[in-house]
Design a protein around this motif. Structure first.
Motif, PDB file in Angstrom:
ATOM      1  N   VAL A  44     -14.365 -49.689  22.944  1.00  0.00           N
ATOM      2  CA  VAL A  44     -14.641 -48.682  23.918  1.00  0.00           C
ATOM      3  C   VAL A  44     -15.631 -47.295  23.373  1.00  0.00           C
ATOM      4  CG1 VAL A  44     -12.228 -49.249  24.630  1.00  0.00           C
ATOM      5  CG2 VAL A  44     -12.807 -47.308  22.873  1.00  0.00           C
ATOM      6  N   MET A  45     -15.963 -46.479  24.188  1.00  0.00           N
ATOM      7  CA  MET A  45     -17.013 -45.698  23.691  1.00  0.00           C
ATOM      8  C   MET A  45     -16.313 -44.776  22.699  1.00  0.00           C
ATOM      9  SD  MET A  45     -15.367 -45.049  26.995  1.00  0.00           S
ATOM     10  CE  MET A  45     -16.566 -45.329  28.066  1.00  0.00           C
ATOM     11  N   ARG A  46     -17.056 -44.029  21.854  1.00  0.00           N
ATOM     12  CA  ARG A  46     -16.803 -43.277  20.687  1.00  0.00           C
ATOM     13  C   ARG A  46     -15.916 -42.257  20.947  1.00  0.00           C
ATOM     14  NH1 ARG A  46     -19.087 -43.499  16.241  1.00  0.00           N
ATOM     15  NH2 ARG A  46     -21.290 -44.470  17.059  1.00  0.00           N
ATOM     16  N   ASP A  47     -15.858 -41.634  22.312  1.00  0.00           N
ATOM     17  CA  ASP A  47     -15.029 -40.546  22.475  1.00  0.00           C
ATOM     18  C   ASP A  47     -13.345 -40.982  22.550  1.00  0.00           C
ATOM     19  OD1 ASP A  47     -17.036 -38.792  22.868  1.00  0.00           O
ATOM     20  OD2 ASP A  47     -16.948 -38.736  25.040  1.00  0.00           O
ATOM     21  N   LEU A  48     -13.289 -42.215  22.753  1.00  0.00           N
ATOM     22  CA  LEU A  48     -11.895 -42.663  22.982  1.00  0.00           C
ATOM     23  C   LEU A  48     -11.263 -43.765  21.573  1.00  0.00           C
ATOM     24  CD1 LEU A  48     -11.802 -43.843  26.633  1.00  0.00           C
ATOM     25  CD2 LEU A  48     -10.979 -41.634  25.454  1.00  0.00           C
ATOM     26  N   ARG A  49     -12.112 -43.780  20.709  1.00  0.00           N
ATOM     27  CA  ARG A  49     -11.619 -44.567  19.511  1.00  0.00           C
ATOM     28  C   ARG A  49     -10.604 -43.880  18.640  1.00  0.00           C
ATOM     29  NH1 ARG A  49     -17.772 -46.704  17.699  1.00  0.00           N
ATOM     30  NH2 ARG A  49     -18.348 -47.705  20.069  1.00  0.00           N
ATOM     31  N   ASP A  50     -10.434 -42.643  18.716  1.00  0.00           N
ATOM     32  CA  ASP A  50      -9.548 -42.136  17.908  1.00  0.00           C
ATOM     33  C   ASP A  50      -8.211 -41.997  18.391  1.00  0.00           C
ATOM     34  OD1 ASP A  50     -10.172 -40.195  19.761  1.00  0.00           O
ATOM     35  OD2 ASP A  50     -10.031 -38.390  18.670  1.00  0.00           O
ATOM     36  N   VAL A  51      -7.940 -42.600  19.693  1.00  0.00           N
ATOM     37  CA  VAL A  51      -6.523 -42.712  20.423  1.00  0.00           C
ATOM     38  C   VAL A  51      -6.169 -43.858  20.236  1.00  0.00           C
ATOM     39  CG1 VAL A  51      -5.412 -42.531  22.753  1.00  0.00           C
ATOM     40  CG2 VAL A  51      -7.765 -41.257  22.236  1.00  0.00           C
TER      41      VAL A  51
ATOM     42  N   VAL B 221      -9.270 -46.689  30.735  1.00  0.00           N
ATOM     43  CA  VAL B 221      -8.448 -45.921  31.588  1.00  0.00           C
ATOM     44  C   VAL B 221      -7.058 -45.584  30.890  1.00  0.00           C
ATOM     45  CG1 VAL B 221      -7.305 -45.707  33.678  1.00  0.00           C
ATOM     46  CG2 VAL B 221      -9.490 -47.154  33.587  1.00  0.00           C
ATOM     47  N   VAL B 222      -6.614 -46.398  30.357  1.00  0.00           N
ATOM     48  CA  VAL B 222      -5.500 -46.090  29.520  1.00  0.00           C
ATOM     49  C   VAL B 222      -5.394 -45.203  28.346  1.00  0.00           C
ATOM     50  CG1 VAL B 222      -3.454 -47.234  28.131  1.00  0.00           C
ATOM     51  CG2 VAL B 222      -4.261 -48.381  30.011  1.00  0.00           C
ATOM     52  N   LEU B 223      -6.665 -45.317  27.569  1.00  0.00           N
ATOM     53  CA  LEU B 223      -6.927 -44.433  26.637  1.00  0.00           C
ATOM     54  C   LEU B 223      -7.112 -42.974  27.244  1.00  0.00           C
ATOM     55  CD1 LEU B 223      -8.939 -46.840  24.167  1.00  0.00           C
ATOM     56  CD2 LEU B 223      -6.552 -45.954  23.819  1.00  0.00           C
ATOM     57  N   ALA B 224      -7.934 -42.878  28.318  1.00  0.00           N
ATOM     58  CA  ALA B 224      -8.264 -41.640  28.759  1.00  0.00           C
ATOM     59  C   ALA B 224      -6.818 -40.808  29.289  1.00  0.00           C
ATOM     60  CB  ALA B 224      -9.376 -41.660  29.997  1.00  0.00           C
ATOM     61  N   LEU B 225      -6.184 -41.617  29.728  1.00  0.00           N
ATOM     62  CA  LEU B 225      -4.811 -40.959  30.108  1.00  0.00           C
ATOM     63  C   LEU B 225      -4.227 -40.517  28.996  1.00  0.00           C
ATOM     64  CD1 LEU B 225      -3.806 -43.476  32.985  1.00  0.00           C
ATOM     65  CD2 LEU B 225      -4.058 -41.183  33.241  1.00  0.00           C
ATOM     66  N   LYS B 226      -4.165 -41.270  27.948  1.00  0.00           N
ATOM     67  CA  LYS B 226      -3.453 -40.891  26.646  1.00  0.00           C
ATOM     68  C   LYS B 226      -4.209 -39.539  26.042  1.00  0.00           C
ATOM     69  CE  LYS B 226      -1.411 -43.512  23.829  1.00  0.00           C
ATOM     70  NZ  LYS B 226      -1.248 -44.618  22.950  1.00  0.00           N
ATOM     71  N   LYS B 227      -5.585 -39.590  26.349  1.00  0.00           N
ATOM     72  CA  LYS B 227      -6.209 -38.578  25.584  1.00  0.00           C
ATOM     73  C   LYS B 227      -6.455 -37.330  26.508  1.00  0.00           C
ATOM     74  CE  LYS B 227     -10.583 -37.252  23.119  1.00  0.00           C
ATOM     75  NZ  LYS B 227     -11.661 -37.764  22.448  1.00  0.00           N
ATOM     76  N   TYR B 228      -6.516 -37.442  27.798  1.00  0.00           N
ATOM     77  CA  TYR B 228      -6.856 -36.396  28.430  1.00  0.00           C
ATOM     78  C   TYR B 228      -5.677 -36.043  29.565  1.00  0.00           C
ATOM     79  CZ  TYR B 228     -11.484 -37.256  27.129  1.00  0.00           C
ATOM     80  OH  TYR B 228     -12.643 -37.362  26.474  1.00  0.00           O
ATOM     81  N   GLY B 229      -4.634 -36.879  29.560  1.00  0.00           N
ATOM     82  CA  GLY B 229      -3.504 -36.636  30.362  1.00  0.00           C
ATOM     83  C   GLY B 229      -3.735 -36.989  31.883  1.00  0.00           C
TER      84      GLY B 229
END
Length: 327
Positions: free
Chosen positions: A306-313, A22-30
């Protein structure tokens, strides 16, 4: 007061991963990022994520038209949920604990091998709903107690295989499984233990610390299965009293003896953040002369990526300070 602090306690790897998602998704997608149901069973965590921009919904139909992602909770979801998300053209991230996913796969393997699946768990728990939802209706029977096993009549044309909810009492579940195997010797066990390592480790630490405690405190939410099981384990293991507390404000001081040296045990369910545990310790230190002792029975070093989509955050200590306290 002697305060016996259990280890392991608090967050497990699956919970930590779900919150990170959740934290990483907020950082990546706003903001906002949507989350279906509580990401984990702890209001402090949920409110902390809401403060960062997460919006929690009970059902996907509550979502507006959006390109923002929706996250599925650590407890797992029925297959119908991602199918529904796809039909709505939603981007979704599945934060299901890998150990829950393992139970899903074990149940599906039983079914593929021609077995009726018995799920040992608690009716209505999100994990149970998600596990039963992996298979067609009628393919799974939920049993909670040994009495349920005695009343169970399996389909005559199928074999039997069983799995369990990951957060059950190890001792209670052993009794149900033993009764199931006594009645149905052909019932096939899962290929690996269903109750997760974190549940087992926390219960073992409580067993080691509870005997002789005037009070045993478990930090956790009322709807947290694994936290409630820790209270049960403490009482069975010799604690005179045991209580589930959300925060330090819930400590039942009135149950403690008024005089003499005191012994209090302290653990926390797998969804309880360390900051709440620290708050309980500080509250007891404010009131008593506390000697803190560690009751450590295992070391946990598991880490679920975490899933690959968020590993760059990038994820910093400050990002997680709302659950872990300041770095």
């Amino acid at each position: 007061m002697t305060l016996l602090l259990c280890g392991p306690r608090g967050f497990c790897a699956g919970v930590d991963r779900a919150i990170q998602i959740v934290v990483l998704a907020l950082k990546k997608y706003g903001a906002p990022v949507y989350v279906r149901h509580e990401i984990v069973h702890n209001r402090y965590v949920v409110e902390g994520l809401e403060n960062q921009g997460a919006i929690f919904v009970k059902d996907l139909d509550e979502l507006p038209e959006t390109e923002q992602p929706v996250i599925f909770s650590a407890h797992g979801v029925p297959k119908s949920v991602p199918e529904r998300a796809a039909s709505m053209n939603l981007k979704y991230l599945d934060a299901t604990c890998p150990l829950v996913s393992k139970v899903h796969k074990q149940a599906m393997l039983h079914e593929r091998r021609g077995r009726h699946v018995v799920l040992i768990g608690h009716k209505g728990h999100p994990e149970v709903v998600g596990t039963m939802g992996q298979l067609p209706e009628g393919a799974v029977t939920l049993l909670e107690t040994e009495a349920d096993v005695d009343a169970f009549v399996p389909p005559a044309e199928l074999g039997l295989g069983f799995v369990t909810q990951t957060t059950l009492s190890v001792d209670d579940t052993a009794g149900v499984i033993a009764r199931l195997q006594e009645r149905f010797p052909e019932a096939q066990a899962p290929s690996a233990e269903s109750i997760c390592y974190a549940t087992t480790n926390r219960q073992e630490a409580v067993k080691a610390a509870a005997d002789g405690c005037d009070l045993f405190l478990v930090v956790g939410a009322a709807n947290s299965s694994n936290s409630n099981r820790l209270v049960d384990v403490a009482l069975r293991s010799g604690a005179k009293e045991a209580a589930l507390v959300n925060t330090a404000a819930d400590i039942p001081y009135a149950t403690l003896p008024k005089a003499g040296p005191l012994t209090v045990g302290l653990s926390a369910g797998a969804s309880a953040p360390e900051v709440l545990i620290a708050g309980v310790i500080d509250a007891l230190k404010d009131r008593y002369d506390v000697t803190l002792e560690l009751a450590q029975t295992a070391i946990e070093d598991e880490n679920f990526m975490v899933m690959r989509d968020l590993r760059d955050v990038p994820l910093t200590a400050d990002d997680m300070a709302f659950v872990n306290g300041p770095a």
